[in-house]
Design a protein around this motif. Structure first.
Motif, PDB file in Angstrom:
ATOM      1  N   PRO A  24       0.915  -1.272  -0.163  1.00 22.32           N
ATOM      2  CA  PRO A  24      -0.093  -0.056  -0.204  1.00 22.32           C
ATOM      3  C   PRO A  24       0.717   1.330   0.032  1.00 22.32           C
ATOM      4  CG  PRO A  24       0.259  -0.927   2.170  1.00 22.32           C
ATOM      5  CD  PRO A  24       1.065  -1.834   1.588  1.00 22.32           C
ATOM      6  N   VAL A  25       1.974   1.174   0.014  1.00 27.86           N
ATOM      7  CA  VAL A  25       2.843   2.383  -0.025  1.00 27.86           C
ATOM      8  C   VAL A  25       3.085   2.903  -1.406  1.00 27.86           C
ATOM      9  CG1 VAL A  25       5.290   3.285   0.807  1.00 27.86           C
ATOM     10  CG2 VAL A  25       4.339   1.525   2.094  1.00 27.86           C
ATOM     11  N   PRO A  26       2.808   4.064  -1.529  1.00 23.68           N
ATOM     12  CA  PRO A  26       3.026   4.766  -2.969  1.00 23.68           C
ATOM     13  C   PRO A  26       4.259   5.012  -3.202  1.00 23.68           C
ATOM     14  CG  PRO A  26       2.135   6.490  -1.442  1.00 23.68           C
ATOM     15  CD  PRO A  26       2.170   5.237  -0.771  1.00 23.68           C
ATOM     16  N   GLU A  27       4.784   5.332  -4.765  1.00 21.89           N
ATOM     17  CA  GLU A  27       6.196   5.760  -4.677  1.00 21.89           C
ATOM     18  C   GLU A  27       6.257   7.430  -4.381  1.00 21.89           C
ATOM     19  OE1 GLU A  27       8.671   4.259  -6.058  1.00 21.89           O
ATOM     20  OE2 GLU A  27       7.734   2.284  -6.531  1.00 21.89           O
ATOM     21  N   LEU A  28       7.098   7.595  -3.670  1.00 21.99           N
ATOM     22  CA  LEU A  28       7.376   9.131  -3.492  1.00 21.99           C
ATOM     23  C   LEU A  28       7.455   9.916  -4.816  1.00 21.99           C
ATOM     24  CD1 LEU A  28      10.545   8.524  -0.996  1.00 21.99           C
ATOM     25  CD2 LEU A  28       7.976   8.653  -0.359  1.00 21.99           C
ATOM     26  N   LYS A  29       6.775  10.848  -4.574  1.00 25.39           N
ATOM     27  CA  LYS A  29       6.593  11.877  -5.717  1.00 25.39           C
ATOM     28  C   LYS A  29       7.598  13.244  -5.513  1.00 25.39           C
ATOM     29  CE  LYS A  29       3.228  14.196  -8.772  1.00 25.39           C
ATOM     30  NZ  LYS A  29       1.773  14.261  -8.982  1.00 25.39           N
ATOM     31  N   PHE A  30       8.404  13.353  -6.114  1.00 22.91           N
ATOM     32  CA  PHE A  30       9.286  14.724  -6.154  1.00 22.91           C
ATOM     33  C   PHE A  30       8.871  15.684  -7.358  1.00 22.91           C
ATOM     34  CE2 PHE A  30      11.299  11.645  -3.634  1.00 22.91           C
ATOM     35  CZ  PHE A  30      11.849  12.511  -2.296  1.00 22.91           C
ATOM     36  N   ALA A  31       8.983  17.014  -6.825  1.00 19.55           N
ATOM     37  CA  ALA A  31       8.839  17.996  -7.860  1.00 19.55           C
ATOM     38  C   ALA A  31       9.965  18.983  -7.860  1.00 19.55           C
ATOM     39  CB  ALA A  31       7.579  18.928  -7.830  1.00 19.55           C
ATOM     40  N   LYS A  32      10.293  19.484  -8.818  1.00 23.22           N
ATOM     41  CA  LYS A  32      11.601  20.378  -9.057  1.00 23.22           C
ATOM     42  C   LYS A  32      11.267  21.804  -8.631  1.00 23.22           C
ATOM     43  CE  LYS A  32      15.088  21.612 -12.246  1.00 23.22           C
ATOM     44  NZ  LYS A  32      16.399  21.360 -11.346  1.00 23.22           N
ATOM     45  N   GLY A  33      11.938  22.296  -7.544  1.00 25.98           N
ATOM     46  CA  GLY A  33      11.561  23.670  -6.992  1.00 25.98           C
ATOM     47  C   GLY A  33      12.854  24.376  -7.596  1.00 25.98           C
ATOM     48  N   TYR A  34      12.900  25.570  -7.020  1.00 23.04           N
ATOM     49  CA  TYR A  34      13.732  26.731  -7.382  1.00 23.04           C
ATOM     50  C   TYR A  34      15.225  26.229  -7.170  1.00 23.04           C
ATOM     51  CZ  TYR A  34       9.291  29.498  -7.080  1.00 23.04           C
ATOM     52  OH  TYR A  34       8.190  30.008  -7.252  1.00 23.04           O
ATOM     53  N   SER A  35      15.735  25.738  -6.309  1.00 21.08           N
ATOM     54  CA  SER A  35      16.948  25.221  -6.053  1.00 21.08           C
ATOM     55  C   SER A  35      17.034  23.840  -5.599  1.00 21.08           C
ATOM     56  CB  SER A  35      17.720  26.180  -4.777  1.00 21.08           C
ATOM     57  OG  SER A  35      16.736  25.975  -3.679  1.00 21.08           O
ATOM     58  N   ARG A  36      16.109  23.255  -5.223  1.00 20.64           N
ATOM     59  CA  ARG A  36      16.051  21.804  -5.093  1.00 20.64           C
ATOM     60  C   ARG A  36      14.606  20.893  -5.180  1.00 20.64           C
ATOM     61  NH1 ARG A  36      13.079  21.356  -0.928  1.00 20.64           N
ATOM     62  NH2 ARG A  36      12.452  23.012   0.663  1.00 20.64           N
ATOM     63  N   GLU A  37      14.778  19.848  -5.087  1.00 19.67           N
ATOM     64  CA  GLU A  37      13.423  19.052  -5.297  1.00 19.67           C
ATOM     65  C   GLU A  37      12.936  19.076  -3.846  1.00 19.67           C
ATOM     66  OE1 GLU A  37      14.676  15.006  -6.557  1.00 19.67           O
ATOM     67  OE2 GLU A  37      14.478  15.515  -8.743  1.00 19.67           O
ATOM     68  N   PHE A  38      11.440  18.970  -4.061  1.00 25.61           N
ATOM     69  CA  PHE A  38      10.728  18.859  -2.942  1.00 25.61           C
ATOM     70  C   PHE A  38       9.793  17.693  -2.848  1.00 25.61           C
ATOM     71  CE2 PHE A  38       8.458  21.743  -5.946  1.00 25.61           C
ATOM     72  CZ  PHE A  38       7.077  21.334  -5.421  1.00 25.61           C
ATOM     73  N   LEU A  39       9.139  17.310  -1.917  1.00 23.06           N
ATOM     74  CA  LEU A  39       8.368  16.056  -1.724  1.00 23.06           C
ATOM     75  C   LEU A  39       6.845  16.646  -1.903  1.00 23.06           C
ATOM     76  CD1 LEU A  39       7.855  12.957  -1.237  1.00 23.06           C
ATOM     77  CD2 LEU A  39       7.511  13.708   1.406  1.00 23.06           C
TER      78      LEU A  39
END
Length: 846
Positions: A24-39
């Motif tokens: 039941p654990v989903p894959e972690l989804k990251f998005a690109k921020g201004y200086s780093r990725e965020f969850l």
């Protein structure tokens, strides 16, 4: 593992049902921020769907609940006598039914629920629940009173399963973890008797489940609000049952802060939404519990409307609101010279300034001065001028006036001098006594100055002249400058265990505060009449909490079955609940589950330290979704364990193993994730090792079941042999009393048959007695065949001393206000014994 640290996909094992092995654990989804990725924190619909129960999962869970119901409710009517703290909580149910006011250190909800069940089952309050071992009368619905916590125990197992499912464990692991909770010996024991622990555990479990479900909901959706409100309600129910619920509220708060840390870092969430996240969580998770907590106390006050033994702990203003109270009414307000008054101590419940024709055996050997909690003519004092006779006209008692207090019954005056206090050892306390004889006009050591305490007195006249009820004052001894003083210290038997009164130059200032309750003065013409003010529910709420806290802090005496918190995680000692008829109920956890859950916390601690060190040197950690989920979930459960465990190290009161059970529940949840990561990540490299992981979990559950079965006699109070008992002590500190048991099971059968025969001759039995006797004979005969060989062995080890009385002694208590006897003809028992007021456990049998 791949180069990036991701676990290789593992196909479902052929021998494991796919519906019970879903991840039941989903894959972690990251998005690109201004200086780093965020969850990205918004839960995915796929993950939410994966946490819904399948049809096969529901069937498996249903089977588990049937087994749990059998384990919790098996022979629930046995023993048919009072067990452990059923003395208190059964007694409290009685007082709710009769509306008699009582005082307890716990909030009222769980007790009111038990009382409601007993009332609906027809309990009339006749059975007193007076002593452990007292046989229940036929019309006492104790079975239904025990059934209620047993059912809550069953639902706690269900909540454990659902909590682990929503926090990311596979169904088979959830099933295994809930199974070991279902047969966990300590949890089974506390859910079978009329105790507060099972309702408390249920409400705590409901709070945790609601929070975990809330975390999987889409923010600000209907499901999100429903789960948040449900969590607030569950927290309110928990804290309204025991103050341990405050630790749960703290844990929920920390969990929200932990989650909000990621929400704030999620750049897809606007600042406005972050504000509403914080505001709504704070308002609901704090506001709802506060409203519920206060509401249940209001109901408590509305039900307990009659004067009872617990009212002696309350102020006179509180007691005056109860039906049947003896608090004086319609009191003349102005106090002056010649007034005959009773003087009450403000800051303890010792009662009235009192004297009687008995003398101190040491010191000056003059007449005793004490505090006495009941209305009595020996509480009456005549206010005299210090150097003159009482005037014919009314002269008000004013601030700074020097007076003498003459005891109305004996004619001696309140007195102090440079003599050591009768009991207290402090140099700054001196003896207070009564001194004088026929024709003696008094001396300077009888003189006291009245000092009004303005901030404690009612505004207006009461701050200038002494008025009954409204004015709080101090009495300063003119010669020594010391103040009339009293604390909780009791005189020995020669002082009838009444509260000591001294004079003091130091000490807590509030302990020198007094006020006048009754006032008679024939010189008054048409005086103003006064009564105690009518307290609001809020006033009662505040006062009851002050008393609850004070009593709780007073539970400091050493108890035969108490244990240090440092012993709890290792299960080094249990608690004796009940001993009778060569059987015993002893609270002991399931050592297999207990020790492995403690190990799971230790392993996580080591893992966390290693991960932090690796992260500090630049390594990527917790990039795998299952490891990330394990870290975050077990971190929070470990915090919950810590919050429900370590506060007991700073408490000065008596502590017992059952205080660890809420923390232990968090440890079991952490254990579930430990088993899940073990199966899902540590050894799940291929199909074969995955099967081995589940096999190890199955072995662990099986061993836990074997422990439950082997020690079940201590849960149900069923027959056991002395030899089997002795051989079962894996630790020498497990101090259940094996000499209590018969040498063989056949002895139980013989005793049961003899008892049945004697009952048939002596009197007709009721249905319950017949049922118990028949069931005992049936159980004994079936078990005796397989264990007959133990008889000869155990007879060789028979103790020299014969078994003493069958019943157990009443719970050990701290005698706060117990008075053995008084010299007055109208003597009455002092305030209610504390073993009817505070939580306590049975003392060791001799």
């Amino acid at each position: 593992m791949s180069k990036k640290g991701q676990a290789k996909p593992v196909p479902q094992s052929d021998g494991i049902c796919a519906e019970l092995d879903v991840d039941p654990v989903p894959e972690l989804k990251f998005a690109k921020g201004y200086s780093r990725e965020f969850l990205v924190t918004a839960p995915s619909p796929i993950a939410t769907k994966a946490k819904k129960l399948s049809s096969k999962e529901i069937l498996a869970l249903g089977a588990l609940l049937l087994i749990t119901t059998f384990v919790r409710c098996k022979d629930l009517a046995l023993p048919n006598s009072v067990v452990f703290d059923e003395v208190h909580f059964g007694g409290f149910s009685r007082k709710y039914v009769l509306g008699l006011y009582f005082m307890d250190v716990h909030p009222p909800l769980a007790k009111m629920l038990l009382a409601a069940v007993s009332s609906m089952a027809g309990y009339d309050g006749e059975f007193l629940f007076k002593t452990i071992g007292d046989t229940f009368e036929g019309n006492t619905p104790y079975y239904y009173m025990r059934l209620f916590p047993a059912i809550l125990g069953v639902f706690t197992v269900l909540l454990c399963y659902l909590t682990l499912r929503h926090s990311g464990c596979r169904p088979l692991v959830c099933l295994a973890t809930a199974s070991v909770l279902a047969i966990e010996n300590a949890n089974v024991t506390i859910s079978r008797y009329i105790l507060l622990d099972s309702p408390l555990m249920f409400f705590i479990a409901a709070s945790i489940y609601a929070l975990k479900k809330f975390e999987t909901q889409l923010p600000f959706s209907i499901g999100w609000f429903k789960s948040l409100i449900a969590c607030g309600i569950a927290l309110g129910l928990a804290v309204s049952s025991k103050w341990v619920g405050l630790f749960t509220i703290a844990w929920v708060g920390i969990s929200c802060v932990f989650q909000l840390w990621f929400v704030i870092g999620d750049l897809t969430v606007s600042a406005k939404k972050v504000f509403w996240h914080i505001t709504l969580r704070g308002a609901i998770l704090l506001g709802v519990p506060a409203v519920l907590y206060y509401t249940f106390f209001v109901v408590h006050f509305q039900v307990l409307t009659n004067d009872g033994d617990g009212s002696a702990f309350m102020s006179s203003a509180f007691r005056s609101t109860l039906n049947g109270n003896t608090i004086p009414r319609d009191i003349p307000a102005p106090v002056g010279l010649g007034s005959i008054v009773s003087i009450r101590h403000l800051n303890t419940q010792g009662g009235y300034l009192h004297s009687h024709a008995h003398f101190y055996p040491t010191g000056s050997k003059q007449q005793q001065i004490t505090l006495y909690p009941h209305l009595d003519s020996n509480n009456d004092w005549i206010i005299e001028p210090y150097n003159d006779t009482i005037p014919d006209h009314f002269v008000p008692l004013t601030n700074g006036m020097k007076i003498r207090l003459k005891h109305a019954n004996t004619g001696r005056r309140l007195h102090s001098h440079d003599e050591k206090a009768p009991v207290s050892e402090r140099d700054w306390q001196k003896e207070a006594s009564c001194y004088g004889y026929e024709g003696f006009g008094g001396d300077a050591n009888d003189d006291f100055t009245v000092e009004i305490v303005p901030h404690k007195s009612a505004p207006g006249k009461a701050q200038e002249d002494v008025r009954a009820i409204e004015t709080v004052f101090r009495l300063r001894h003119a010669m020594t400058g010391q103040y009339l003083f009293s604390s909780e210290v009791k005189l020995p038997e020669w002082g009838f265990e009444q509260q000591e009164v001294t004079t003091a130059s130091q000490g807590a200032r509030p302990l020198t505060h007094w006020y006048i309750e009754t006032n008679i003065n024939p010189r008054l013409v048409d005086p103003e009449i006064i009564n105690y003010p009518v307290l609001s529910y809020w006033d009662k709420f505040v006062e009851s909490h002050k008393v609850m806290w004070k009593i709780n802090q007073g539970l400091t005496e050493v108890h035969a079955w108490q244990s240090n918190p440092s012993l709890w995680p290792l299960l080094l000692r249990g608690i004796n609940y009940w001993v009778k008829d060569n059987k015993q109920v002893y609270l002991l956890g399931n050592a297999v589950t207990w020790w492995v859950s403690t190990l799971a916390l230790v392993v996580f601690g080591v893992h966390a330290v290693v991960s932090l060190v690796r992260w500090q040197v630049g390594a990527r950690v917790a990039t795998n979704k299952n490891v990330f989920n394990y870290n975050s979930q077990v971190f929070l459960y470990s915090i919950g364990w810590f919050l429900h465990y370590f506060p007991f190290f700073i408490m000065g009161r008596q502590l017992f193993l059952h205080h660890y059970l809420p923390a232990y529940y968090f440890a079991i949840l952490a254990l579930g994730h430990f088993l899940d990561i073990f199966v899902n990540y540590i050894i799940a490299f291929n199909k074969t090792t995955r099967k081995i992981g589940y096999l190890v979990v199955a072995i662990f559950v099986s061993i836990s079941v074997l422990f439950y079965v082997h020690y079940s006699s201590l849960i149900y109070g069923s027959p056991w042999t002395r030899a089997a008992c002795e051989s079962s002590k894996a630790l020498s500190s497990w101090d259940y009393e094996c000499y209590r048991f018969h040498d063989s099971l056949a002895d139980y059968s013989s005793a049961a048959e003899k008892s049945l025969a004697s009952l048939n001759v002596a009197k007709p039995m009721d249905n319950l007695e017949v049922k118990e006797a028949k069931e005992t004979v049936h159980i004994i005969k079936s078990r005796a065949q397989s264990e007959a060989h133990e008889s000869e062995t155990s007879k060789k080890n028979e103790p020299v001393q014969a078994e003493q009385e069958e019943g157990v002694a009443p719970p050990q208590a701290v005698d706060i206000d117990e008075t053995k006897k008084e010299d007055d003809a109208q003597a009455a028992p002092q305030v209610a014994e504390v073993d009817q007021i505070v939580e306590s456990e049975p003392v060791q049998n001799n």
